[in-house]
Design a protein around this motif. Structure first.
Motif, PDB file in Angstrom:
ATOM      1  N   ASP A 210       0.810  -1.211   0.000  1.00 20.83           N
ATOM      2  CA  ASP A 210       0.000   0.000   0.000  1.00 20.83           C
ATOM      3  C   ASP A 210       0.846   1.265   0.000  1.00 20.83           C
ATOM      4  O   ASP A 210       0.363   2.338  -0.387  1.00 20.83           O
ATOM      5  N   LEU A 211       2.095   1.162   0.454  1.00 23.54           N
ATOM      6  CA  LEU A 211       2.940   2.347   0.579  1.00 23.54           C
ATOM      7  C   LEU A 211       4.137   2.333  -0.370  1.00 23.54           C
ATOM      8  O   LEU A 211       4.933   3.274  -0.360  1.00 23.54           O
ATOM      9  N   SER A 212       4.259   1.290  -1.182  1.00 23.85           N
ATOM     10  CA  SER A 212       5.481   1.148  -1.986  1.00 23.85           C
ATOM     11  C   SER A 212       5.714   2.335  -2.914  1.00 23.85           C
ATOM     12  O   SER A 212       6.854   2.666  -3.232  1.00 23.85           O
ATOM     13  N   GLY A 213       4.639   3.009  -3.346  1.00 26.67           N
ATOM     14  CA  GLY A 213       4.800   4.157  -4.229  1.00 26.67           C
ATOM     15  C   GLY A 213       4.810   5.491  -3.513  1.00 26.67           C
ATOM     16  O   GLY A 213       4.793   6.548  -4.165  1.00 26.67           O
ATOM     17  N   LEU A 214       4.841   5.490  -2.182  1.00 25.50           N
ATOM     18  CA  LEU A 214       4.829   6.734  -1.414  1.00 25.50           C
ATOM     19  C   LEU A 214       6.038   7.598  -1.749  1.00 25.50           C
ATOM     20  O   LEU A 214       7.172   7.122  -1.745  1.00 25.50           O
ATOM     21  N   PRO A 215       5.849   8.901  -2.037  1.00 22.48           N
ATOM     22  CA  PRO A 215       7.001   9.785  -2.292  1.00 22.48           C
ATOM     23  C   PRO A 215       7.820   9.971  -1.014  1.00 22.48           C
ATOM     24  O   PRO A 215       7.273  10.305   0.041  1.00 22.48           O
ATOM     25  N   VAL A 216       9.114   9.756  -1.115  1.00 25.75           N
ATOM     26  CA  VAL A 216      10.009   9.899   0.034  1.00 25.75           C
ATOM     27  C   VAL A 216      11.215  10.727  -0.379  1.00 25.75           C
ATOM     28  O   VAL A 216      11.875  10.434  -1.378  1.00 25.75           O
ATOM     29  N   ALA A 217      11.501  11.767   0.389  1.00 28.49           N
ATOM     30  CA  ALA A 217      12.711  12.572   0.196  1.00 28.49           C
ATOM     31  C   ALA A 217      13.533  12.506   1.477  1.00 28.49           C
ATOM     32  O   ALA A 217      12.977  12.403   2.581  1.00 28.49           O
ATOM     33  N   VAL A 218      14.844  12.561   1.347  1.00 25.78           N
ATOM     34  CA  VAL A 218      15.716  12.555   2.514  1.00 25.78           C
ATOM     35  C   VAL A 218      16.644  13.763   2.422  1.00 25.78           C
ATOM     36  O   VAL A 218      17.141  14.101   1.347  1.00 25.78           O
ATOM     37  N   MET A 219      16.860  14.403   3.548  1.00 23.63           N
ATOM     38  CA  MET A 219      17.594  15.660   3.579  1.00 23.63           C
ATOM     39  C   MET A 219      18.685  15.614   4.645  1.00 23.63           C
ATOM     40  O   MET A 219      18.473  15.105   5.742  1.00 23.63           O
ATOM     41  N   ARG A 220      19.845  16.108   4.284  1.00 26.41           N
ATOM     42  CA  ARG A 220      20.925  16.277   5.251  1.00 26.41           C
ATOM     43  C   ARG A 220      21.793  17.443   4.809  1.00 26.41           C
ATOM     44  O   ARG A 220      21.703  17.893   3.664  1.00 26.41           O
ATOM     45  N   SER A 221      22.622  17.935   5.701  1.00 24.14           N
ATOM     46  CA  SER A 221      23.405  19.141   5.408  1.00 24.14           C
ATOM     47  C   SER A 221      24.411  18.915   4.289  1.00 24.14           C
ATOM     48  O   SER A 221      24.609  19.786   3.433  1.00 24.14           O
ATOM     49  N   ARG A 222      25.061  17.764   4.289  1.00 28.45           N
ATOM     50  CA  ARG A 222      26.056  17.469   3.269  1.00 28.45           C
ATOM     51  C   ARG A 222      25.885  16.033   2.784  1.00 28.45           C
ATOM     52  O   ARG A 222      25.547  15.144   3.565  1.00 28.45           O
ATOM     53  N   TRP A 223      26.138  15.858   1.492  1.00 32.07           N
ATOM     54  CA  TRP A 223      26.042  14.526   0.896  1.00 32.07           C
ATOM     55  C   TRP A 223      27.372  14.157   0.257  1.00 32.07           C
ATOM     56  O   TRP A 223      28.023  14.981  -0.372  1.00 32.07           O
ATOM     57  N   SER A 258       0.142  12.726  -7.169  1.00 38.58           N
ATOM     58  CA  SER A 258       0.248  11.588  -8.087  1.00 38.58           C
ATOM     59  C   SER A 258       0.071  10.270  -7.354  1.00 38.58           C
ATOM     60  O   SER A 258      -0.568   9.344  -7.865  1.00 38.58           O
ATOM     61  N   PHE A 259       0.628  10.171  -6.149  1.00 36.77           N
ATOM     62  CA  PHE A 259       0.507   8.956  -5.344  1.00 36.77           C
ATOM     63  C   PHE A 259      -0.944   8.693  -4.978  1.00 36.77           C
ATOM     64  O   PHE A 259      -1.435   7.554  -5.087  1.00 36.77           O
ATOM     65  N   ARG A 260      -1.660   9.733  -4.569  1.00 38.86           N
ATOM     66  CA  ARG A 260      -3.070   9.557  -4.209  1.00 38.86           C
ATOM     67  C   ARG A 260      -3.895   9.165  -5.434  1.00 38.86           C
ATOM     68  O   ARG A 260      -4.807   8.329  -5.348  1.00 38.86           O
ATOM     69  N   THR A 261      -3.561   9.759  -6.581  1.00 41.26           N
ATOM     70  CA  THR A 261      -4.283   9.406  -7.805  1.00 41.26           C
ATOM     71  C   THR A 261      -4.054   7.948  -8.169  1.00 41.26           C
ATOM     72  O   THR A 261      -4.986   7.221  -8.548  1.00 41.26           O
ATOM     73  N   GLN A 262      -2.797   7.496  -8.051  1.00 42.25           N
ATOM     74  CA  GLN A 262      -2.482   6.109  -8.372  1.00 42.25           C
ATOM     75  C   GLN A 262      -3.219   5.150  -7.444  1.00 42.25           C
ATOM     76  O   GLN A 262      -3.740   4.117  -7.878  1.00 42.25           O
ATOM     77  N   ARG A 263      -3.291   5.478  -6.166  1.00 41.02           N
ATOM     78  CA  ARG A 263      -4.025   4.633  -5.222  1.00 41.02           C
ATOM     79  C   ARG A 263      -5.517   4.621  -5.546  1.00 41.02           C
ATOM     80  O   ARG A 263      -6.182   3.588  -5.427  1.00 41.02           O
ATOM     81  N   MET A 264      -6.042   5.771  -5.964  1.00 38.02           N
ATOM     82  CA  MET A 264      -7.444   5.848  -6.330  1.00 38.02           C
ATOM     83  C   MET A 264      -7.731   4.972  -7.551  1.00 38.02           C
ATOM     84  O   MET A 264      -8.733   4.254  -7.597  1.00 38.02           O
ATOM     85  N   VAL A 265      -6.827   5.018  -8.550  1.00 36.89           N
ATOM     86  CA  VAL A 265      -7.004   4.206  -9.746  1.00 36.89           C
ATOM     87  C   VAL A 265      -6.935   2.724  -9.402  1.00 36.89           C
ATOM     88  O   VAL A 265      -7.745   1.919  -9.877  1.00 36.89           O
ATOM     89  N   SER A 266      -5.971   2.338  -8.563  1.00 39.79           N
ATOM     90  CA  SER A 266      -5.844   0.934  -8.163  1.00 39.79           C
ATOM     91  C   SER A 266      -7.096   0.447  -7.449  1.00 39.79           C
ATOM     92  O   SER A 266      -7.596  -0.657  -7.708  1.00 39.79           O
ATOM     93  N   ALA A 267      -7.618   1.280  -6.546  1.00 42.84           N
ATOM     94  CA  ALA A 267      -8.827   0.895  -5.822  1.00 42.84           C
ATOM     95  C   ALA A 267     -10.022   0.804  -6.767  1.00 42.84           C
ATOM     96  O   ALA A 267     -10.875  -0.080  -6.625  1.00 42.84           O
ATOM     97  N   SER A 268     -10.098   1.712  -7.740  1.00 42.57           N
ATOM     98  CA  SER A 268     -11.203   1.668  -8.698  1.00 42.57           C
ATOM     99  C   SER A 268     -11.137   0.411  -9.554  1.00 42.57           C
ATOM    100  O   SER A 268     -12.169  -0.196  -9.866  1.00 42.57           O
ATOM    101  N   LEU A 269      -9.937   0.008  -9.942  1.00 46.69           N
ATOM    102  CA  LEU A 269      -9.783  -1.233 -10.694  1.00 46.69           C
ATOM    103  C   LEU A 269     -10.242  -2.425  -9.870  1.00 46.69           C
ATOM    104  O   LEU A 269     -10.936  -3.322 -10.368  1.00 46.69           O
ATOM    105  N   ALA A 270      -9.853  -2.446  -8.602  1.00 44.45           N
ATOM    106  CA  ALA A 270     -10.272  -3.546  -7.732  1.00 44.45           C
ATOM    107  C   ALA A 270     -11.789  -3.549  -7.557  1.00 44.45           C
ATOM    108  O   ALA A 270     -12.432  -4.614  -7.542  1.00 44.45           O
ATOM    109  N   ASN A 271     -12.384  -2.365  -7.449  1.00 40.88           N
ATOM    110  CA  ASN A 271     -13.834  -2.274  -7.280  1.00 40.88           C
ATOM    111  C   ASN A 271     -14.589  -2.668  -8.544  1.00 40.88           C
ATOM    112  O   ASN A 271     -15.794  -2.940  -8.487  1.00 40.88           O
TER     113      ASN A 271
END
Length: 418
Positions: A210-223, A258-271
């Motif tokens: 359910d969360l595999s497509g969740l947008p994730v960003a990571v931040m630090r002072s130096r990379w 985009s993530f919410r839209t994708q989840r909505m489409v997936s749920a609509s397909l299942a329904n």
């Protein structure tokens, strides 16, 4: 089925003078993608790293991409775009590491297939006079979740972000609970000066369907390359620094939509999995199944088909076979369709899939059924299976299933003779 990887070959069109065609072509081919010189493609890719005017270059690439989804690649030293551009997936890379580029390409191609499948089902069910139940977005303004240790180093982020855009639980467990319950649309992880290690949180998010497509960003002072690559290899969408907070929030808010839209489409397909009377059912009604397959064929969509036959032990019942059919549906993604044509036989349709995907999926169904016990103790029922599959763009669904059932019959005859 997400665990099986991409459904078919993905073709990528390279855009713009700044995209080093030879370098990108070889790199993408090594990742398993096709890079044709012309013709329709699954999506487009533009290397925008090093541009002084990234916003202008991005808009130019969008115009060149046309209706194709666009993957825009930038480097760590490039400034993030100032605005959200619909249909664009922004990827920041370090060195020659293409892991996040490959993931973005596969995800964009799959999202497009989900949307196309939803459109086909809507037409099919409407043509049959049956309802199509869509999934409504509960809250379009779900905030970004910030996971960070309390410290002065997080103050620049809190200063730049609007209060209603960001919520900051104090522990990894509370963050995961928020995400699992749908109370946040994206995750921002801040790595401070202490030794806290948040990589397991990202790994856990990416493992949850359910969360595999969740947008994730990571931040630090130096990379440095080593620090960034371990995040990129594990599926983070963006690595950034604190002074980019405003643009990171713009990126995450757009990606969250985009993530919410994708989840909505997936749920609509299942329904949209219904009986022939329009009632919710894990197995498609034969008429609904046939109509959806016919709609795909009329559009010229690549299709794969499978037939699986179940044989229970002597004391097995129809209820045991029905239960096995329900378990098979649990192993399918929302794009797949399955229907029961007689006591023992199930038909499977796999839109946009090739023969390799079809074989893997049918083997997965076989393993699932044969590894389980059905019925009740003390005399549970074991079920054996036989299956065949094919991929075709020319055969009608009726012809394809006739070929498969004939092939299954020949295999049964040869086994009996042996």
């Amino acid at each position: 089925m997400h665990e099986l990887g991409q459904r078919t070959g993905i073709s990528v069109r390279l855009l713009g003078r700044s995209t080093q065609r030879n370098t990108w072509r070889k790199a993408l081919i090594s990742e398993g993608f096709a890079v044709p010189a012309m013709g329709p493609c699954s999506l487009a890719l533009a290397d925008l790293s090093g541009h002084d005017d990234l916003d202008g270059a991005l808009l130019e690439a969008v115009q060149l991409a046309g209706v194709e989804p666009l993957i825009a690649v930038i480097g760590m030293s490039d400034q993030l775009p100032s605005a959200i551009v619909p249909g664009v997936v922004l990827v920041r890379t370090i060195g020659n590491d293409l892991s996040n580029v490959s993931r973005a390409i596969r995800k964009a191609a799959l999202d497009r297939q989900f949307a196309a499948a939803a459109s086909v089902r809507y037409r099919a069910l409407s043509g049959l006079g049956l309802p199509y139940r869509t999934e409504q977005v509960v809250d379009e303004n779900t905030p970004v979740t910030l996971l960070s240790e309390p410290s002065p180093h997080v103050l620049p982020i809190l200063k730049e972000a609007r209060p209603h855009d960001l919520v900051a639980p104090l522990t990894s467990s509370s963050t995961l609970r928020m995400l699992e319950n749908g109370y946040a649309g994206a995750l921002l992880i801040h790595i401070g000066q202490s030794r806290e290690h948040r990589l397991p949180v990202l790994k856990l998010v990416r493992r949850q369907s359910d969360l595999s497509g969740l947008p994730v960003a990571v931040m630090r002072s130096r990379w440095d390359d080593e620090a960034a690559q371990q995040w990129l290899k594990n599926g983070v969408d963006l690595v950034a620094v604190p002074h980019e907070t405003e643009r990171v929030m713009t990126f995450l808010n757009g990606a969250a939509r985009s993530f919410r839209t994708q989840r909505m489409v997936s749920a609509s397909l299942a329904n949209a999995s219904v009986s022939d009377r329009g009632e919710p059912s894990p197995l498609f009604g034969p008429s609904v199944f046939a109509r959806i397959c016919a709609e795909h064929h009329a559009l010229g969509d690549p299709m794969a088909y499978g037939v699986i036959e179940l044989t229970p032990e002597d004391h097995g019942t129809d209820d045991d076979l029905a239960e096995a059919g329900i378990y098979m549906t649990m192993a399918l993604s929302p794009i797949e369709l399955v229907t029961r044509v007689n006591d023992r036989m199930f038909l499977v349709a796999m839109p946009y899939a090739d023969r390799f995907y079809a074989r893997r999926l049918m083997r997965t169904l076989r393993t699932l059924v044969e590894d389980l016990k059905f019925g009740e103790e003390p005399t549970p029922v074991l079920i054996t299976t036989r299956h065949v599959s094919l991929a075709t763009q020319k055969d009608t669904p009726i012809d394809a299933f006739a070929r498969l059932r004939e092939q299954l019959g020949r295999e049964q005859t040869s086994q009996a003779i042996a």
